[in-house]
Write an enzyme that holds these catalytic residues in place. Structure first.
Site, PDB file in Angstrom:
ATOM      1  N   ILE A  16       0.590  -1.378   0.030  1.00 48.39           N
ATOM      2  CA  ILE A  16       0.035  -0.251  -0.017  1.00 48.39           C
ATOM      3  C   ILE A  16       0.807   1.369   0.103  1.00 48.39           C
ATOM      4  O   ILE A  16       0.917   2.145  -0.792  1.00 48.39           O
ATOM      5  CB  ILE A  16      -1.036  -0.231   1.275  1.00 48.39           C
ATOM      6  CG1 ILE A  16      -1.891  -1.006   0.857  1.00 48.39           C
ATOM      7  CG2 ILE A  16      -1.723   1.204   1.389  1.00 48.39           C
ATOM      8  CD1 ILE A  16      -3.181  -1.622   2.452  1.00 48.39           C
ATOM      9  N   SER A 120      -8.086  -0.497   9.882  1.00 45.16           N
ATOM     10  CA  SER A 120      -8.287  -2.121   9.615  1.00 45.16           C
ATOM     11  C   SER A 120      -9.805  -2.094   9.745  1.00 45.16           C
ATOM     12  O   SER A 120     -10.182  -1.606  11.077  1.00 45.16           O
ATOM     13  CB  SER A 120      -7.105  -3.033   9.915  1.00 45.16           C
ATOM     14  OG  SER A 120      -7.948  -4.062   9.380  1.00 45.16           O
ATOM     15  N   TYR A 144      -3.840  -8.192  16.142  1.00 44.32           N
ATOM     16  CA  TYR A 144      -3.740  -7.284  15.291  1.00 44.32           C
ATOM     17  C   TYR A 144      -4.928  -6.152  15.279  1.00 44.32           C
ATOM     18  O   TYR A 144      -3.960  -5.393  14.923  1.00 44.32           O
ATOM     19  CB  TYR A 144      -3.526  -7.867  13.928  1.00 44.32           C
ATOM     20  CG  TYR A 144      -3.842  -6.649  12.349  1.00 44.32           C
ATOM     21  CD1 TYR A 144      -2.590  -5.826  12.054  1.00 44.32           C
ATOM     22  CD2 TYR A 144      -4.983  -6.674  11.996  1.00 44.32           C
ATOM     23  CE1 TYR A 144      -2.734  -5.484  11.066  1.00 44.32           C
ATOM     24  CE2 TYR A 144      -4.888  -6.109  10.694  1.00 44.32           C
ATOM     25  CZ  TYR A 144      -3.941  -5.270  10.695  1.00 44.32           C
ATOM     26  OH  TYR A 144      -4.356  -3.932   9.043  1.00 44.32           O
ATOM     27  N   LYS A 148      -4.524  -1.910  15.995  1.00 43.56           N
ATOM     28  CA  LYS A 148      -5.026  -1.415  14.833  1.00 43.56           C
ATOM     29  C   LYS A 148      -6.393  -0.194  16.093  1.00 43.56           C
ATOM     30  O   LYS A 148      -6.217   1.146  15.774  1.00 43.56           O
ATOM     31  CB  LYS A 148      -6.204  -1.445  13.767  1.00 43.56           C
ATOM     32  CG  LYS A 148      -5.068  -1.941  13.668  1.00 43.56           C
ATOM     33  CD  LYS A 148      -4.040  -1.213  12.425  1.00 43.56           C
ATOM     34  CE  LYS A 148      -3.339  -1.811  11.651  1.00 43.56           C
ATOM     35  NZ  LYS A 148      -1.958  -1.107  10.935  1.00 43.56           N
ATOM     36  N   HIS A 192      -1.625 -13.742   1.293  1.00 48.30           N
ATOM     37  CA  HIS A 192      -3.127 -12.579   0.985  1.00 48.30           C
ATOM     38  C   HIS A 192      -3.689 -13.702  -0.414  1.00 48.30           C
ATOM     39  O   HIS A 192      -3.436 -14.330  -1.138  1.00 48.30           O
ATOM     40  CB  HIS A 192      -2.581 -11.314   0.790  1.00 48.30           C
ATOM     41  CG  HIS A 192      -2.621 -10.583   1.968  1.00 48.30           C
ATOM     42  ND1 HIS A 192      -1.267 -10.683   2.230  1.00 48.30           N
ATOM     43  CD2 HIS A 192      -3.403 -10.128   2.468  1.00 48.30           C
ATOM     44  CE1 HIS A 192      -1.582 -10.074   2.954  1.00 48.30           C
ATOM     45  NE2 HIS A 192      -2.413  -9.417   3.102  1.00 48.30           N
ATOM     46  N   ARG A 224     -15.074 -10.755   1.552  1.00 47.74           N
ATOM     47  CA  ARG A 224     -14.605  -9.809   2.341  1.00 47.74           C
ATOM     48  C   ARG A 224     -14.881  -8.960   1.571  1.00 47.74           C
ATOM     49  O   ARG A 224     -15.449  -9.353  -0.047  1.00 47.74           O
ATOM     50  CB  ARG A 224     -12.949 -10.185   2.754  1.00 47.74           C
ATOM     51  CG  ARG A 224     -12.231 -10.628   3.018  1.00 47.74           C
ATOM     52  CD  ARG A 224     -12.242  -9.998   4.641  1.00 47.74           C
ATOM     53  NE  ARG A 224     -12.065 -10.969   5.401  1.00 47.74           N
ATOM     54  CZ  ARG A 224     -12.425 -11.905   6.222  1.00 47.74           C
ATOM     55  NH1 ARG A 224     -13.831 -11.759   6.006  1.00 47.74           N
ATOM     56  NH2 ARG A 224     -11.769 -12.236   7.439  1.00 47.74           N
ATOM     57  N   GLY A 287      -8.913 -16.558  13.763  1.00 48.82           N
ATOM     58  CA  GLY A 287      -9.410 -15.198  14.033  1.00 48.82           C
ATOM     59  C   GLY A 287      -9.854 -14.103  13.072  1.00 48.82           C
ATOM     60  O   GLY A 287     -10.455 -13.255  13.887  1.00 48.82           O
TER      61      GLY A 287
HETATM   62  N1  UFG Z   1      -8.105 -17.142   2.938  1.00 53.60           N
HETATM   63  C1  UFG Z   1      -7.891 -18.096   2.507  1.00 53.60           C
HETATM   64  N2  UFG Z   1      -6.808 -18.857   2.057  1.00 53.60           N
HETATM   65  C2  UFG Z   1      -5.396 -19.012   1.782  1.00 53.60           C
HETATM   66  C3  UFG Z   1      -5.232 -17.443   2.189  1.00 53.60           C
HETATM   67  C4  UFG Z   1      -6.101 -16.608   2.102  1.00 53.60           C
HETATM   68  O1  UFG Z   1      -8.640 -19.022   2.548  1.00 53.60           O
HETATM   69  O2  UFG Z   1      -4.381 -19.152   0.999  1.00 53.60           O
HETATM   70  C5  UFG Z   1      -9.117 -16.424   3.117  1.00 53.60           C
HETATM   71  C6  UFG Z   1      -8.643 -15.908   4.789  1.00 53.60           C
HETATM   72  O3  UFG Z   1      -8.813 -16.979   5.135  1.00 53.60           O
HETATM   73  C7  UFG Z   1      -9.768 -14.578   4.424  1.00 53.60           C
HETATM   74  C8  UFG Z   1      -9.816 -14.401   3.036  1.00 53.60           C
HETATM   75  O4  UFG Z   1      -9.509 -15.103   2.477  1.00 53.60           O
HETATM   76  O5  UFG Z   1     -11.018 -15.301   5.400  1.00 53.60           O
HETATM   77  C9  UFG Z   1      -9.055 -13.142   2.358  1.00 53.60           C
HETATM   78  O6  UFG Z   1      -7.542 -13.176   3.591  1.00 53.60           O
HETATM   79  P1  UFG Z   1      -6.799 -12.049   3.234  1.00 53.60           P
HETATM   80  O7  UFG Z   1      -4.973 -13.301   3.693  1.00 53.60           O
HETATM   81  O8  UFG Z   1      -6.534 -11.826   1.904  1.00 53.60           O
HETATM   82  O9  UFG Z   1      -6.711 -11.327   4.131  1.00 53.60           O
HETATM   83  P2  UFG Z   1      -8.064 -10.461   5.719  1.00 53.60           P
HETATM   84  O10 UFG Z   1      -9.042 -10.299   5.094  1.00 53.60           O
HETATM   85  O11 UFG Z   1      -7.079 -12.072   6.708  1.00 53.60           O
HETATM   86  O12 UFG Z   1      -6.313  -9.405   5.830  1.00 53.60           O
HETATM   87  C10 UFG Z   1      -6.382  -8.329   5.294  1.00 53.60           C
HETATM   88  C11 UFG Z   1      -5.050  -7.422   6.158  1.00 53.60           C
HETATM   89  C12 UFG Z   1      -5.223  -7.080   6.430  1.00 53.60           C
HETATM   90  C13 UFG Z   1      -6.326  -6.348   6.872  1.00 53.60           C
HETATM   91  C14 UFG Z   1      -7.779  -6.959   6.529  1.00 53.60           C
HETATM   92  C15 UFG Z   1      -8.858  -5.570   6.260  1.00 53.60           C
HETATM   93  O13 UFG Z   1      -3.699  -8.284   6.077  1.00 53.60           O
HETATM   94  O14 UFG Z   1      -4.350  -6.718   7.152  1.00 53.60           O
HETATM   95  O15 UFG Z   1      -7.427  -8.123   5.401  1.00 53.60           O
HETATM   96  O16 UFG Z   1     -10.218  -7.010   6.053  1.00 53.60           O
HETATM   97  F1  UFG Z   1      -6.925  -5.629   8.073  1.00 53.60           F
END
Ligand code: UFG
Length: 326
Positions: A16, A120, A144, A148, A192, A224, A287
């Protein structure tokens, strides 16, 4: 006018941070970055000066603030993985909370320049309405997310005590890459969803592990709100305009208002790449919240932000172009 203004971007070496740096440099700001990592998140010619160091290093920060006299600060530096924070809370408390508090203390001493803080959607936690508005009472579920919310609240205190104005931007899920290919997502290790799905589609990974399909969502996988990283960068420019014009700031959601499940993202990665992904269902990630979708009305009304890339397909296409170019 903007040409005379110098902005400090902490975390400027990140995904970002790189896009924010490009957006602000193109708008005529002079950008100084502060990051633990020496490699810039944007091409080097967008950065006037890249300082390597920790935001919690008060000596370094004091000296930097005195030398540069920043007009505003964009504070993005911090660890970003909810799942990891559950396993290792101390790392998040120390860096994201203690480090940021030390940083804010120096800002207050140096004339309290306005701050944009990367908060976040994670601060909301689960079980609230969807889409989420800022009037919901946050209920953070991971260290985390706690970190924030803690800094949002610290900023509110600094506003009262030191006149430090700030905008805390609650990012939903940053996605995609610079449409002209100058920057993109590059975490190590990558956690991600979109880059992992694309790597699975391209055969650079064996499969995409879906972190649970038993959530209370339409298809059981987590939902998301994916917001294009270039739109997120524009959000910072517009927020900066408001703060530099004297606005008191506040707390704002930055998302598109549309939700997509993990399985929908996987299907889009398959469409964009023309490949079939191997999916495996794994356990939920510690989480993880079932659904996080923004109501971005407050932010749009505040600064006039309107995202350009609201289709998931555009975000995945841009991320795919970046992934292939790497
Ligand atoms: N996911 C999978 N498999 C993977 C990777 C991710 O199923 O291999 C799932 C995660 O469990 C989650 C969703 O896809 O349910 C999105 O996961 P990301 O890791 O892409 O993103 P997060 O929602 O966990 O977190 C991101 C940022 C955070 C921020 C958040 C805000 O990493 O810093 O978005 O919604 F706070």
């Amino acid at each position: 006018m903007a040409a005379e203004r110098t902005i400090l971007v902490t975390g400027g070496a990140g995904y970002i941070g790189g896009h924010v740096t490009m957006e602000l440099a193109e708008a005529g700001y002079r950008i100084v970055t502060l990051d633990l990592c020496a490699v810039s998140g944007a091409p080097a010619d967008f950065v006037a000066k890249a300082v390597v160091g920790n935001v919690g290093d008060q000596g370094l920060v004091a000296e930097l603030l005195a030398r540069e006299g920043f007009d505003a600060v964009i504070h993005l530096a911090g660890y970003i993985e909810s799942g990891e924070s559950v396993e290792n809370p101390g790392k998040y408390y120390e860096n994201n909370i203690v480090g940021s508090l030390r940083f804010l203390a120096e800002l207050a001493k140096a004339g309290a320049p306005p701050v944009i803080f990367s908060s976040s959607a994670a601060v909301y936690g689960g079980g609230l309405s969807s889409p989420l508005s800022e009037t919901e009472i946050p209920s953070p579920e991971t260290p985390y997310a706690v970190s924030k919310l803690m800094i949002e609240q610290a900023l509110a205190g600094y506003r009262v005590a030191h006149g430090l104005r700030s905008a805390s931007l609650r990012y939903f899920n940053a996605a995609g890459a610079d449409p002209s290919g100058r920057a993109g997502e590059d975490h190590d290790p990558e956690t991600h969803l979109i880059p992992i799905a694309l790597q699975a589609a391209a055969g650079r990974r064996d499969e995409l592990v879906v972190n649970g399909t038993g959530f209370p969502t339409a298809d059981g996988s987590c939902v998301r709100d994916y917001v294009h990283v270039s739109d997120l960068a524009t959000a910072h420019r517009l927020a900066l305009d408001c703060l530099l014009a004297g606005d008191p700031g506040g707390v704002f959601n930055v998302g598109t208002g549309q939700g997509h499940s993990v399985l929908e993202v996987a299907a889009e990665a398959g469409r964009v790449t023309g490949q079939t992904l191997t999916l495996e269902v794994g356990p939920p990630r510690p989480g993880d919240t079932a659904e996080l979708v923004a109501d971005p009305a407050r932010f749009k009304a505040w600064c006039g932000w309107e995202p350009r890339y609201v289709d998931l397909a555009d975000m995945v296409r841009h991320a795919w172009a970046w992934e292939q170019a790497r």
